[in-house]
Scaffold this active site. Structure first.
Site, short mmCIF file in Angstrom:
data_model
loop_
_atom_site.label_atom_id
_atom_site.label_comp_id
_atom_site.label_asym_id
_atom_site.label_seq_id
_atom_site.Cartn_x
_atom_site.Cartn_y
_atom_site.Cartn_z
CD GLU A 151 -3.07 -1.05 2.09
OE1 GLU A 151 -3.07 -0.12 2.92
OE2 GLU A 151 -3.85 -2.00 2.13
NE ARG B 83 -1.67 3.27 -26.31
CZ ARG B 83 -0.57 2.52 -26.21
NH1 ARG B 83 -0.03 2.02 -27.31
NH2 ARG B 83 -0.01 2.29 -25.05
CG ASP C 229 -0.21 4.59 -37.39
OD1 ASP C 229 -0.16 5.84 -37.39
OD2 ASP C 229 -0.32 3.92 -36.35
CE LYS D 105 -0.69 -0.19 -37.20
NZ LYS D 105 -1.02 1.23 -36.99
NE ARG E 188 -3.20 -1.76 -34.30
CZ ARG E 188 -2.05 -1.70 -33.62
NH1 ARG E 188 -1.66 -2.73 -32.90
NH2 ARG E 188 -1.29 -0.63 -33.68
CG ASP F 199 3.72 7.12 -33.93
OD1 ASP F 199 2.69 7.81 -33.82
OD2 ASP F 199 3.71 5.90 -34.11
#
Lengths: 312, 312, 312, 312, 312, 312
Positions: free
Chosen positions: E38, E95, E168, E191, E193, E217
């Site tokens: 903790e 994401r 991409d 690309k 995926r 990127d």
């Protein structure tokens, strides 16, 4: 818990069709404006303990249609509805999803917060311009897709030698879904956006020469993107007379002029937005009423929506 | 903490006048509509750490003006404003303060919640139709009154032998404030509202015969109440050609026709609502810019508003 | 989902009557005070998954009765109740609906927020002094009316030649509802409030001479308004010995002295507030237990309350 | 940002002393009750933009004093106060910190939520019975301690041969703080609580024979625990005539009787709670006004409270 | 209002550099773990009334770093900080911005809600993978960009004949910003995926043959996308030994192996994430400390961030 | 409304056992980590309209297990679950229940707020270190106890002449519950905590000489308290080889070493926390699966939990 479906004022024909397919009569309600433009809403059937579905795209005029939805939701909440689901086949303001130029509002978040303020418990939307909108809401958002229905309508119309075209980079994922479903090749027109509303076509990825282009997008608003794409495709020696397919056929601004001026074979839109009559355009409307009715029936009986939902 | 004042699109002349009296230039902002009717707002001056005042009555079209206010507020919040105060000289939807006929929304509460959702910290309103609106909001609402300004404008216009008239029972308290300030007697026309918009005059309390009536109300919307009151007063042998005084001169629907058809001496309204030009009407506009500028200066420098506020 | 009804400590006889008419036993609970005056509440029946109704007017002592309601609601929430509905037959603090003299709290909003803080899902009130209270709450408020019940009790008591009297301007709408239901003429005593608690009667609208006045109001608190109205009516040559009718017979302060000193024929109150025994007064209590029991049964079985609700 | 201090009605002498030490006059306010027991509050000095401190222990009658605090806070919030800090020297309901017997409310959480609902920004408390209360609140709670002040008052009163005694297990940590500060040995009376208010002393840890016991606790409410502890101590051959020390001297219920019947040398309490005059008791009041004044001055000038705060 | 900057445990070197450039010493705090894992956090300098900035990327281990940030924020809030700004140079979970495959959480929204729950007032992030995250938050999010700093570092490294490459489709907008700033041509590797972590390069838009590719990127995580892009570029006859540029150099999983196996000329990353030492890689770290220090100074003194912010 | 039970990653064997006793299969879900350590969660069975139970102690690593629980809850909420109950057999961070040393977070409140942020409706916990945690939550918390189950397991193991021992003052109430249930005498070891993790035993209350001590505590974490208590007991001439009983056998840090070095007869723990295999320790695991299964069945069918809950 019985089901009640109400229509806002934005697309009553769609709501009528949905209710018919669900097998209930549309709930009765008054939507009116006082002389000072203020909205007056009244629910005429009891909604106490009911599972309420409000069908209202926020198509133009967006603010007025939005406010109708909020007032209907508040009225249902206060009248004791068990659950209020907003079916928003076309979700306006979805493009205002960030502060693009500094001191702007995040319009889509403002709208999302208004939904919660009006006691809406859940939202159902169709082919959102920005799928991230789901994260703007604390309440669940079910993101349905009209692509299978539009694919079904397209199939008999497709010439053998055609190519699915995304009219810009942002639409590639959607175009891939069409290409996969229709088993056709894919091409991309990529554009450079010069200023707010004018576009400049830059290039094409993929082989379009000698093929009929099938331009797919989530919505056709002023038709600027689509007509520019057609110009580029024609220049790239495609077979003229492309098809244009989109979930939302808003056709605002100069859309009708633009589309009348290019050699479009067919414009295939769903009926998320109530359409005006445009005799000069080769329009073909495909109803998403079966999709919405199916979603409502499943939501009401607590069955999975998994196969109706956009998977990214 | 510097001050910045922005105007929504509903009443720019008032905002210009207020800013001038506060001694600052109006902040620059863009308020526009995309072709699909969606609102686009952008703040062009930095508001970071600023004390922001947004001036926007929710006059017709109410929904569009409301949305402008919400988007401006969200933009200021996200751009780092210290405090966003909405100056809403005319607060629409104030009459939707309860469920009058069962399954209605409580419109004024919906609007109040939208204010909070848009990160507005405080509201300033003028002569609300429903003072209870204060309790609809969790944020402080400062309820200013234009009565002293209107009284000042009225004084030189008043004939010696006049009577202050409330055109219905709901307006008696307001009429008493005028009567006290002007040291004139008071009369009441009481009406029975038969249906939604038509009224039926019923009787008069107080002595009007041989006097010039000064009809006072918070707002003149379709002028139905006022023209009916004039009819009753004339029948009761008042001196024709009454004066009509109100804070909010909306003049919507048949208002201009109605008021052109009755013998009104003068129509005295404040400029909470941007007024159209009505050559057929003896309009006299009294600006509340000094009142709003005073309130803003006090709020900004954290001084009491006590003597600008409605006391009941 | 079974129903459970608990009574707070403010009006147990009413709760017992309501439960009996609903057909259930009152839920068992402890309401006690520790020696340091702190409230101790304990629910003794399981409420897990139950549809709970708490019956508690916030009659004097208002704060203590309010706190009992809040503690009962929190206890039910934490013990897993599905839904907690507060039945508040008399809603105190309803007159503190705005800031009347500047720096006051909006008491009714504070109370409304406390309700939400204690996890109350819905409120049922009867003949609110301020119907706008509905907008103070985010949760639904069902505004019932005892007028039909009181009208039923009045009918056999009415002399042929009587007149319904509102003792002040604020009560006219209520008086009209009585007049319409009883098919009797209407009169209005209008008063000027001089200071906090003393009133000065000013005049009477309508014909009262030679008639028995039936004074109607939402509540009789200190009886100041009513006794002043009786004075004015007697002066206007009505038949003495009026009837007085009100939903809430609080009878606080000098009420009993005042009413004992005037020639009242009958005092008809509902039992929203637990009444003390006042042998000197010609009291007639009319129970609203059937109304509340009916409302609870409909709410529990999700049926419309439409005909039990105040329409404005 | 100027400072304003208001007193609720629970302990005005303390508030007067605090304000004097801060160097400001107490803000003027009205706290009254209408005849129907409803609270009426009005702030008479401007609080706009001010840093407001409300001093109000929730001593008996707890509900009424709590409501005063909430109404004062709401009034300040709506009147534009920059920040409202509640100084609650004695925090009632702190013992209702969990559901001890099943279906109870968590009273302390209800109270904590009411604080937030009334727009209180921060709470200052003194020697809480349950320090975990901090976690009940979303707003910051500053937990001050009166122990150093009480230790200072005790020092001249202490016989050489004394022992600090905790009258139950729950108070050991507090007793240790006294023992450390006074450099005296520690003893513990541990009791078995048989029923709600009666206690049965069981044993003593530590050497008390021949010593003067100094019994320390956070509060003396009904004095049941303390008088039982004295009984046990006497039986264990301590020197009779113990001292009793506590932050909060509530003295409710049978406290005065109980304490009059045992041989107490001195009762040392702080003035968190307004004390009645009890000639039969050897009371010594120690003011915490310097502590609260110091805390207010530091909070106002944004300096650390670190050395005023309870460290566990 | 003084400024205080604290570092979480994720990137202390960056926080030290930022504080140095702001001109203050880092605030002292303890961040430790109890044996049961903790987190224990303690702030050692007073933050009362301070303008607090917490610097903490949510780099791996993401959950532990996130929790540190939340605990630091709560500690500052409770200790009286005026304002808590979270500087999150790398924002993990960005994401997880929608439900990609049905019944997933919207991770980025969960994280956004946790920020608000911990009383964070404002977030500063750098080159977010999903700019729409702004709409996930109710609090303002300032979206800074490291692109100008990285462009500055790149300029001396660039061979004459190079091409900016987006590896991409999703990164095209970012690549355009580099291309514009560096005045170089643009190419896109697009690309498909195939499964969760493996990628299949498909094609290249733009002319890369004979040029040095500069792959840009927002982040390099497992380097799968980048290494696949390099493979495709080499096959397309670019000059081998590309440069790789990204704001966030996470280098997790097989990243080091992958990048060691391809002919990379230089890897240019900012220091948003604390970097391990990888002698096998031609790493070049560019500090964003000046950017963050500039942002903090402007936020603290309430000046516009306009030119530090991403414009879309 | 069907029931679905999912297990987080912290204690799958317990979840499997619970589901088996409830009579359902565990719901299928994916819990994985991306290479950058970010959590990925996916629910594979439909939860729409379901009554969902998530079983996840927040045992080490606490942050990761907590985040799994939050993500699972958000996923269920967005996927339309009717109700999400978190079963947290071991609730970490419960000891961070106040600010012990000034500028600390109140960790347990932060965690409580995260639960609400993730749309958890209700929490079930077992033998909380701080029962006041209930007040930290706005949602209901059901506080179950494993004591009866552990008592049942202990009974056959107990020598005739044994004594129940609380190893510190904080555990006396728990020890009393064991002593009462087992009808054995009680003793208390009281310690002085010198620094963070080391303890110094000080004394023993009660008679232990010649008896077998049964040390009971809510959890055994690093075993520091227990091993020190054993040292003191041995010194006080108890019969060596004590039994140790606790609900939560975390055994972190030096626990195994410490317990291997003292003459423990048996270590009896429940399985709230997934246990590693420690051949050197005489461990006996007692499953609380029947308790949790019983609680789930009652919660699902809305029956009282009264006799499963801790009463204080």
């Amino acid at each position: 818990m019985a089901i009640v479906i109400f229509s806002g004022g934005a697309n009553e024909p769609l709501a009528v069709a949905v209710a018919a397919q669900v097998g209930v009569a549309l709930g009765r309600r008054v939507i009116a404006r006082f002389p000072d433009s203020e909205l007056h809403v009244q629910i005429e059937d009891s909604v106490r303990g009911r599972d309420v579905y409000l069908i209202q795209p926020t198509s133009p005029p967006a603010d007025a249609h939005l406010m109708e939805l909020l007032f209907l939701a508040d009225a249902c909440h206060r009248a004791g509805a068990s659950r209020v689901t907003a079916i928003v086949p076309y979700f306006g303001y979805a493009r205002q999803d960030r502060r693009a130029r500094g001191r702007e509002p995040v319009g889509a978040r403002v709208i999302s917060d208004l939904f919660a303020a009006a006691h809406i418990c859940r939202v159902v939307a169709v082919d959102l311009h920005t799928p991230e909108l789901e994260g703007f809401m604390s309440i669940p958002l079910e993101h349905l897709t009209a692509v299978p229905i539009l694919v079904g309508a397209l199939t008999p119309l497709l010439p053998e030698d055609c190519v699915i075209v995304s009219p810009d980079l942002g639409g590639v994922k959607l175009a891939q879904r069409y290409a996969t479903a229709l088993r056709k090749p894919l091409a991309i027109v990529y554009k450079e956006r010069l200023s707010g509303r004018e576009v400049e076509v830059r290039g094409i990825v993929g082989d379009v020469a000698g093929r009929v282009p099938v331009i797919v997008d989530d919505m056709v608003s002023t038709a600027g993107t689509v007509s520019a794409a057609i110009g580029a495709l024609v220049q790239a020696c495609c077979i003229p007379q492309p098809l244009v397919v989109a979930t939302h056929g808003l056709l605002v601004g100069e859309a009708v002029e633009r589309l009348s001026g290019v050699p479009v074979r067919r414009l295939v839109f769903s009926d998320t937005v109530a359409s005006a009559n445009h005799p000069s355009l080769p329009l073909e409307a495909v109803s998403i009423a079966p999709l919405l009715a199916d979603a409502i029936k499943r939501l009401h009986s607590e069955r999975s929506l998994d196969d109706l939902i956009v998977h990214h």
